[in-house]
Enzyme design. Structure first.
Site, PDB file in Angstrom:
ATOM      1  N   GLY A   1       0.612  -1.247  -0.106  1.00 15.71           N
ATOM      2  CA  GLY A   1       0.067   0.043  -0.132  1.00 15.71           C
ATOM      3  C   GLY A   1       0.621   1.252  -0.002  1.00 15.71           C
ATOM      4  O   GLY A   1       0.472   2.331  -0.508  1.00 15.71           O
TER       5      GLY A   1
ATOM      6  N   ASP B   1      -4.382   2.367  11.360  1.00 14.93           N
ATOM      7  CA  ASP B   1      -5.741   2.036  11.671  1.00 14.93           C
ATOM      8  C   ASP B   1      -5.739   1.976  13.031  1.00 14.93           C
ATOM      9  O   ASP B   1      -5.676   2.803  14.078  1.00 14.93           O
ATOM     10  CB  ASP B   1      -6.253   1.134  10.627  1.00 14.93           C
ATOM     11  CG  ASP B   1      -7.714   0.737  10.985  1.00 14.93           C
ATOM     12  OD1 ASP B   1      -8.513   1.853  11.184  1.00 14.93           O
ATOM     13  OD2 ASP B   1      -8.081  -0.357  10.700  1.00 14.93           O
TER      14      ASP B   1
ATOM     15  N   ASP C   1      -5.970  -0.734  -1.213  1.00 10.17           N
ATOM     16  CA  ASP C   1      -6.941  -1.674  -2.151  1.00 10.17           C
ATOM     17  C   ASP C   1      -8.202  -1.983  -1.367  1.00 10.17           C
ATOM     18  O   ASP C   1      -8.066  -1.767  -0.242  1.00 10.17           O
ATOM     19  CB  ASP C   1      -5.797  -2.791  -2.302  1.00 10.17           C
ATOM     20  CG  ASP C   1      -6.006  -3.709  -1.265  1.00 10.17           C
ATOM     21  OD1 ASP C   1      -5.514  -3.075   0.012  1.00 10.17           O
ATOM     22  OD2 ASP C   1      -6.247  -5.050  -1.265  1.00 10.17           O
TER      23      ASP C   1
ATOM     24  N   PHE D   1     -13.854   3.337   5.052  1.00  8.45           N
ATOM     25  CA  PHE D   1     -12.672   2.389   4.552  1.00  8.45           C
ATOM     26  C   PHE D   1     -12.430   2.967   3.274  1.00  8.45           C
ATOM     27  O   PHE D   1     -13.366   3.480   2.460  1.00  8.45           O
ATOM     28  CB  PHE D   1     -13.263   1.192   4.054  1.00  8.45           C
ATOM     29  CG  PHE D   1     -12.351   0.165   3.756  1.00  8.45           C
ATOM     30  CD1 PHE D   1     -11.495  -0.713   4.600  1.00  8.45           C
ATOM     31  CD2 PHE D   1     -12.165  -0.220   2.249  1.00  8.45           C
ATOM     32  CE1 PHE D   1     -10.680  -1.445   4.013  1.00  8.45           C
ATOM     33  CE2 PHE D   1     -11.196  -1.135   2.055  1.00  8.45           C
ATOM     34  CZ  PHE D   1     -10.518  -1.865   2.743  1.00  8.45           C
TER      35      PHE D   1
ATOM     36  N   ASP E   1       1.160   3.482   4.490  1.00  9.29           N
ATOM     37  CA  ASP E   1      -0.333   4.045   3.911  1.00  9.29           C
ATOM     38  C   ASP E   1      -1.059   4.647   4.801  1.00  9.29           C
ATOM     39  O   ASP E   1      -1.618   5.514   4.606  1.00  9.29           O
ATOM     40  CB  ASP E   1      -0.908   3.049   2.981  1.00  9.29           C
ATOM     41  CG  ASP E   1      -1.136   1.792   3.364  1.00  9.29           C
ATOM     42  OD1 ASP E   1      -1.052   1.537   4.547  1.00  9.29           O
ATOM     43  OD2 ASP E   1      -1.753   0.641   2.828  1.00  9.29           O
TER      44      ASP E   1
HETATM   45  P1  5GP Z   1      -3.738  -1.468  11.551  1.00  8.53           P
HETATM   46  O1  5GP Z   1      -2.754  -2.662  12.048  1.00  8.53           O
HETATM   47  O2  5GP Z   1      -3.198  -0.136  11.845  1.00  8.53           O
HETATM   48  O3  5GP Z   1      -5.057  -1.969  12.076  1.00  8.53           O
HETATM   49  O4  5GP Z   1      -3.693  -1.584  10.131  1.00  8.53           O
HETATM   50  C1  5GP Z   1      -2.911  -1.169   9.111  1.00  8.53           C
HETATM   51  C2  5GP Z   1      -3.415  -1.881   7.585  1.00  8.53           C
HETATM   52  O5  5GP Z   1      -4.748  -2.084   7.531  1.00  8.53           O
HETATM   53  C3  5GP Z   1      -2.847  -0.746   6.818  1.00  8.53           C
HETATM   54  O6  5GP Z   1      -1.741  -0.792   6.435  1.00  8.53           O
HETATM   55  C4  5GP Z   1      -4.007  -1.301   5.568  1.00  8.53           C
HETATM   56  O7  5GP Z   1      -3.197  -2.285   4.803  1.00  8.53           O
HETATM   57  C5  5GP Z   1      -5.115  -1.766   6.187  1.00  8.53           C
HETATM   58  N1  5GP Z   1      -6.035  -0.738   6.394  1.00  8.53           N
HETATM   59  C6  5GP Z   1      -6.710  -0.189   7.457  1.00  8.53           C
HETATM   60  N2  5GP Z   1      -7.465   0.810   7.018  1.00  8.53           N
HETATM   61  C7  5GP Z   1      -7.840   0.467   5.887  1.00  8.53           C
HETATM   62  C8  5GP Z   1      -8.693   1.300   4.928  1.00  8.53           C
HETATM   63  O8  5GP Z   1      -9.454   2.322   5.113  1.00  8.53           O
HETATM   64  N3  5GP Z   1      -8.383   0.959   3.551  1.00  8.53           N
HETATM   65  C9  5GP Z   1      -7.591  -0.041   3.190  1.00  8.53           C
HETATM   66  N4  5GP Z   1      -7.724  -0.082   1.875  1.00  8.53           N
HETATM   67  N5  5GP Z   1      -6.774  -0.550   4.023  1.00  8.53           N
HETATM   68  C10 5GP Z   1      -6.834  -0.243   5.216  1.00  8.53           C
END
Ligand code: 5GP
Length: 173
Positions: free
Chosen positions: A42, A101, A157, A150, A98
């Protein structure tokens, strides 16, 4: 049926913000070099554009990680699918991601990288969703703070689609 995507940030807005981030990083790292670690897949679009806007010397490496657990909520247990090509000891590292979250992935990754002897490890994320945070992660450079939705495009993606959109949009489900 095609997914409906509404534009959140246009290509022009993203380009302008990346230019600002590049200027800030260039100022902060004056007289030093920056070793960018871009997280596949990403962050690749963002990392390349950002690197072009940094005026101090830049080197680049890539890492691929995935989180165990179901596909919508990361578990915090992270698997390294592709590790770095080069050691990072003595380097000023900026991890380029990218989106942050829940923070589970970055929390693990930053801990892991900090144990490898880098001079410094900072985080630069194009997007930041603080409402969803479960783990405390300090984002040193943030492109945009976004609400809990999202998003796709500019590298992000939905089932591997839409990475190539030049803008960032919200998938309407
Ligand atoms: P975390 O470990 O912070 O929950 O997740 C991070 C990963 O979740 C990001 O690198 C991404 O790949 C995916 N992710 C989290 N939110 C989104 C979103 O709104 N859209 C997309 N496409 N991927 C997300």
């Amino acid at each position: 049926m095609a997914d409906r995507i509404s534009v959140l940030y246009t290509e022009e807005e993203i380009t302008a913000r990346i230019r600002e981030l590049g200027e800030q990083i260039s100022k902060d790292y004056e007289g030093r070099s920056v070793h960018i670690i871009a997280i596949l897949k990403g962050a690749t679009f963002f990392a390349c554009e950002l690197a072009k806007r940094i005026t101090v010397p830049v080197t680049l490496d890539f890492m691929s990680v995935s989180s165990y657990g179901d596909s919508t909520v990361s578990s915090g247990i992270v698997k390294i699918n592709k590790d770095l090509d080069e050691p990072i000891d003595g380097k000023d590292v900026i991890v380029v991601e990218d989106i942050v979250d829940t923070g589970n992935t970055l929390s693990y990754l930053l801990d892991n990288l900090e144990k490898r002897g880098a001079s410094s490890v900072k985080l630069c994320a194009l997007l930041n969703k603080p409402e969803r945070r479960l783990k405390d992660v300090n984002v040193d450079y943030t492109g945009f703070i976004i609400p809990d939705a999202f998003v796709v495009g500019y590298g992000l993606d939905y089932a591997q689609k839409y990475r190539n959109l030049p803008y960032i949009g919200i998938v309407e489900t």
